[in-house]
Motif scaffolding. Structure first.
Motif, PDB file in Angstrom:
ATOM      1  N   GLN A 165      -6.142   0.644  -6.759  1.00  0.00           N
ATOM      2  CA  GLN A 165      -7.534   1.081  -6.671  1.00  0.00           C
ATOM      3  C   GLN A 165      -7.788   1.896  -5.408  1.00  0.00           C
ATOM      4  O   GLN A 165      -8.420   2.950  -5.450  1.00  0.00           O
ATOM      5  CB  GLN A 165      -8.470  -0.125  -6.699  1.00  0.00           C
ATOM      6  N   ILE A 166      -7.287   1.402  -4.289  1.00  0.00           N
ATOM      7  CA  ILE A 166      -7.500   2.096  -3.013  1.00  0.00           C
ATOM      8  C   ILE A 166      -6.758   3.433  -3.018  1.00  0.00           C
ATOM      9  O   ILE A 166      -7.302   4.455  -2.579  1.00  0.00           O
ATOM     10  CB  ILE A 166      -7.075   1.206  -1.833  1.00  0.00           C
ATOM     11  N   TYR A 167      -5.532   3.434  -3.510  1.00  0.00           N
ATOM     12  CA  TYR A 167      -4.768   4.681  -3.569  1.00  0.00           C
ATOM     13  C   TYR A 167      -5.468   5.715  -4.437  1.00  0.00           C
ATOM     14  O   TYR A 167      -5.577   6.892  -4.060  1.00  0.00           O
ATOM     15  CB  TYR A 167      -3.356   4.419  -4.086  1.00  0.00           C
ATOM     16  N   ASN A 168      -5.958   5.296  -5.603  1.00  0.00           N
ATOM     17  CA  ASN A 168      -6.669   6.230  -6.488  1.00  0.00           C
ATOM     18  C   ASN A 168      -7.950   6.737  -5.847  1.00  0.00           C
ATOM     19  O   ASN A 168      -8.269   7.922  -5.943  1.00  0.00           O
ATOM     20  CB  ASN A 168      -6.969   5.577  -7.833  1.00  0.00           C
ATOM     21  N   ASN A 195      -9.637   4.768   5.012  1.00  0.00           N
ATOM     22  CA  ASN A 195      -8.540   4.585   5.973  1.00  0.00           C
ATOM     23  C   ASN A 195      -8.399   3.112   6.342  1.00  0.00           C
ATOM     24  O   ASN A 195      -7.287   2.578   6.405  1.00  0.00           O
ATOM     25  CB  ASN A 195      -8.786   5.437   7.220  1.00  0.00           C
ATOM     26  N   HIS A 196      -9.515   2.442   6.570  1.00  0.00           N
ATOM     27  CA  HIS A 196      -9.466   1.013   6.913  1.00  0.00           C
ATOM     28  C   HIS A 196      -8.992   0.170   5.736  1.00  0.00           C
ATOM     29  O   HIS A 196      -8.229  -0.781   5.909  1.00  0.00           O
ATOM     30  CB  HIS A 196     -10.826   0.530   7.403  1.00  0.00           C
ATOM     31  N   LYS A 197      -9.441   0.516   4.548  1.00  0.00           N
ATOM     32  CA  LYS A 197      -8.977  -0.212   3.355  1.00  0.00           C
ATOM     33  C   LYS A 197      -7.476  -0.008   3.160  1.00  0.00           C
ATOM     34  O   LYS A 197      -6.759  -0.941   2.811  1.00  0.00           O
ATOM     35  CB  LYS A 197      -9.727   0.262   2.110  1.00  0.00           C
ATOM     36  N   VAL A 211      -3.752  -2.842   3.024  1.00  0.00           N
ATOM     37  CA  VAL A 211      -2.830  -3.129   1.932  1.00  0.00           C
ATOM     38  C   VAL A 211      -1.599  -2.236   1.856  1.00  0.00           C
ATOM     39  O   VAL A 211      -0.619  -2.590   1.215  1.00  0.00           O
ATOM     40  CB  VAL A 211      -3.557  -3.064   0.565  1.00  0.00           C
ATOM     41  N   ALA A 212      -1.633  -1.097   2.494  1.00  0.00           N
ATOM     42  CA  ALA A 212      -0.565  -0.113   2.315  1.00  0.00           C
ATOM     43  C   ALA A 212       0.670  -0.442   3.149  1.00  0.00           C
ATOM     44  O   ALA A 212       0.597  -1.129   4.169  1.00  0.00           O
ATOM     45  CB  ALA A 212      -1.068   1.275   2.680  1.00  0.00           C
ATOM     46  N   SER A 213       1.793   0.094   2.688  1.00  0.00           N
ATOM     47  CA  SER A 213       3.034  -0.052   3.446  1.00  0.00           C
ATOM     48  C   SER A 213       2.995   0.883   4.662  1.00  0.00           C
ATOM     49  O   SER A 213       2.156   1.788   4.742  1.00  0.00           O
ATOM     50  CB  SER A 213       4.232   0.290   2.558  1.00  0.00           C
ATOM     51  N   ALA A 214       3.904   0.676   5.581  1.00  0.00           N
ATOM     52  CA  ALA A 214       3.952   1.484   6.800  1.00  0.00           C
ATOM     53  C   ALA A 214       4.192   2.957   6.473  1.00  0.00           C
ATOM     54  O   ALA A 214       3.617   3.846   7.117  1.00  0.00           O
ATOM     55  CB  ALA A 214       5.038   0.959   7.729  1.00  0.00           C
ATOM     56  N   ARG A 217       6.019   4.763  -4.619  1.00  0.00           N
ATOM     57  CA  ARG A 217       7.145   3.921  -4.205  1.00  0.00           C
ATOM     58  C   ARG A 217       6.661   2.542  -3.757  1.00  0.00           C
ATOM     59  O   ARG A 217       7.286   1.528  -4.053  1.00  0.00           O
ATOM     60  CB  ARG A 217       7.905   4.615  -3.083  1.00  0.00           C
ATOM     61  N   ASP A 218       5.522   2.515  -3.061  1.00  0.00           N
ATOM     62  CA  ASP A 218       4.960   1.248  -2.614  1.00  0.00           C
ATOM     63  C   ASP A 218       4.498   0.405  -3.807  1.00  0.00           C
ATOM     64  O   ASP A 218       4.718  -0.806  -3.832  1.00  0.00           O
ATOM     65  CB  ASP A 218       3.789   1.513  -1.660  1.00  0.00           C
ATOM     66  N   LEU A 219       3.898   1.038  -4.797  1.00  0.00           N
ATOM     67  CA  LEU A 219       3.415   0.302  -5.963  1.00  0.00           C
ATOM     68  C   LEU A 219       4.562  -0.196  -6.845  1.00  0.00           C
ATOM     69  O   LEU A 219       4.533  -1.326  -7.329  1.00  0.00           O
ATOM     70  CB  LEU A 219       2.475   1.171  -6.800  1.00  0.00           C
TER      71      LEU A 219
END
Length: 193
Positions: A85-88, A115-117, A121-124, A167-169
């Protein structure tokens, strides 16, 4: 962390109860076997009782472990859904900025929230690639309007970012396949320019 401690504690307690029950059952059975040699019915009843208790304790251990695995699985699914959801939302928002051709204060505020969201949850790698997109947006935003060359640069950075999001997903690391996917994403972006 607290859930893990409770799980380990309950598992340890149940394992201890199982060991004590089996040991006590063995000792009692041994006693009754020697004392009640003429009464096989009492020996059989004792075996049934010990077997029932051991079965209940083993079943409890297995259910606790299965529940823990199910909770972890459900948590991973929820995290994956939230990431998607955040990526989209991030890709949609950057697309709106590029489409409008200007970086207004409201769009910048929304980008800060995203950016904060993303940081939660995101990878480095995704966060690192997003900083590249932000750098290109910052460069483009100096004069408020985003010209065509700046749009292309932003979308190239977004193309690389989407590869890392993918790749993260998916969580797979197959070097040959991944390089081909990144090349295809970049080629598709170049074709659209």
């Amino acid at each position: 962390m607290a859930r893990l401690r409770v799980f380990l504690h309950s598992r340890l307690v149940l394992s201890g109860l199982l060991a004590v029950t089996l040991l006590a059952g063995y000792l009692v059975f041994r006693y009754f076997y020697e004392v009640a040699g003429d009464f096989p019915f009492s020996q059989e009843m004792l075996l049934v009782f010990i077997g029932a208790i051991a079965t209940v304790l083993i079943t409890a251990l297995l259910l606790i472990q299965q529940t823990d695995l199910e909770l972890r699985k459900e948590g991973q699914v929820l995290l994956l859904d939230r990431k998607a959801q955040i990526y989209n939302a991030l890709i949609d928002h950057i697309g709106e900025i590029v489409e409008k051709g200007r970086l207004d204060p409201a769009a910048l505020a929304d980008l800060r929230v995203l950016n904060h969201k993303l940081a939660m949850v995101a990878s480095a790698e995704v966060i690192d690639r997003f900083s590249d997109v932000l750098a290109r947006l910052d460069t483009a935003g100096h004069d408020v309007l985003v010209d065509e060359a700046e749009r292309r640069e932003i979308m190239r950075a977004v193309a690389v970012l989407t590869y890392w999001m993918r790749r993260d997903l998916l969580g797979r690391i197959d070097t040959e396949d991944e390089e081909a996917v990144l090349a295809a994403i970049k080629a598709n972006n170049a074709d659209l320019e």
